[in-house]
Design an enzyme around this catalytic site. Sequence first.
Site, short mmCIF file in Angstrom:
data_model
loop_
_atom_site.label_atom_id
_atom_site.label_comp_id
_atom_site.label_asym_id
_atom_site.label_seq_id
_atom_site.Cartn_x
_atom_site.Cartn_y
_atom_site.Cartn_z
N HIS A 197 -9.95 -6.38 8.13
CA HIS A 197 -10.92 -6.30 7.04
C HIS A 197 -12.25 -5.71 7.49
CE1 HIS A 197 -8.01 -9.26 5.66
NE2 HIS A 197 -8.49 -9.18 4.45
N GLU A 214 0.82 -1.22 0.00
CA GLU A 214 0.00 0.00 0.00
C GLU A 214 0.85 1.26 0.00
OE1 GLU A 214 -0.54 -2.67 1.82
OE2 GLU A 214 -2.42 -3.37 0.96
#
Lengths: 109, 361
Positions: free
Chosen positions: B148, B79
Amino acid sequence: MAEISFPLPDLGEGLIEATVLDWLVEAGQQVERNQPIVELETSKSALELPSPQAGKVVRIHGAPGDTINVGEPLIVFEVPDDTAGIVGTVPKDEAPKRRVRLSAVLDED
Amino acid sequence: MSETITDPRSADSNAGAAAVQQMSMQQALNRALDEILADNPKAVIFGEDCGRLGGVFRITDGLQAKHGEDRVFDTPLAESGILGMSVGLAMAGFHPIPEVQFDGFAYPAINQIVCQIARMNYRSRGTLPMPITLRVPSFGGIRAPEHHGESLEALFAHVPGLKVVSPSNPHDAYHLLKYAATRPDPVIFMEPKSRYWQKGPVDVTSAAAIPVTAAHDDGTAHGGSLTGARVAREGRHLTLVAWGAMVARCLQVAELAAEDGIDIEVLDLRWLKPIDADALARSVGKTRRAVVVHEAPLTSGLGAEVAQLITQSCFATLKAPVERVTGFDVPYPSGDLEDEYIPNIDRILFGIQRVLEYRRG
């Protein structure tokens, strides 16, 4: 509908294979996530493997007594196309349930 | 328009039937991205699995095949690289639309987001704007593992230079994403992943037609304005303030409260930075009671900011302190426990009851 193949996972301690003792599900059966699907035996222990996901069982690999290597196909599921993909499950749209009731004296000043 | 639309899913489809289509938030976002790519040759979409696979949530499905590998592409699983590359692309005149695959994976890119994207425009005296639309599938509700199901809006909202928005329904998702992608500033676009699959009416011809109630039409091109909050349900006794997936839950709570004679207004904030303080003042100025609902942990959550904004504008008329019904001050739990963590109907009803019972001592 899409098919998702689930390979025999690493069952820990560096074991590379497991022997099928007994299948707890069969082709055509609908299973839920975490439902036990197969009894396996490794050189360390016997264990029940929970289903990694919900879905309809399309195929199972290995009859009782057969040995399966880690990473080889164990079970194939059929799932709707709109499942979450790699992780998670589609939430159900359920009717709202309540236990709490409101009570209030409303002064309308 | 005389009637109040309580929930886009139940909107009367007879009104402007031709323009209104039923689609899921997935489909609405996919269509918005498709049109953004067609409209803006400088727009590029990238992230983990965004290209060939079409995203783990299918949001970028088919876009690489249609618009080419130069405009929609996969990145390595890093990321910091995805957001670092966005900085360079923005400096070179592109409009990057990166995706961080899940909320919890934004943490490795915090340096790029906070130290570069948020302040490059400021640092360069306006010569290097950062028109970046960062899509982040957010919040919980899909029984996923750690990282998540997290709610990072307070982290992002705290950073000067970032704007933060979260749609609650397909119509808003379509219009807010298209709007965000025209902004000269970085926008964190938080998609409520548990709402991806629910269908609702989307009017692609008008941002105003479905979600904005006539009562708050301020005369701008977007009715209630795409930059502000929207009244999702009008009520007299108490305002539930929510965003993302909690809006649908608050609408359910409002229906249940109506059975008990309590008339609840639901305010969908949409923008979490900047927050529409005027909409809060209008709504709570009328109802005099407010409960903020969010999935994020309680302490230093955005509920505190909302409570302060309400207190600032409505202190003299408030019937009770603003209540917060939120997640707990613990790491987001595993999927098996998330129904206990995310504010449920009963916890929200309890919060409402606490406000209704309050009497000045």
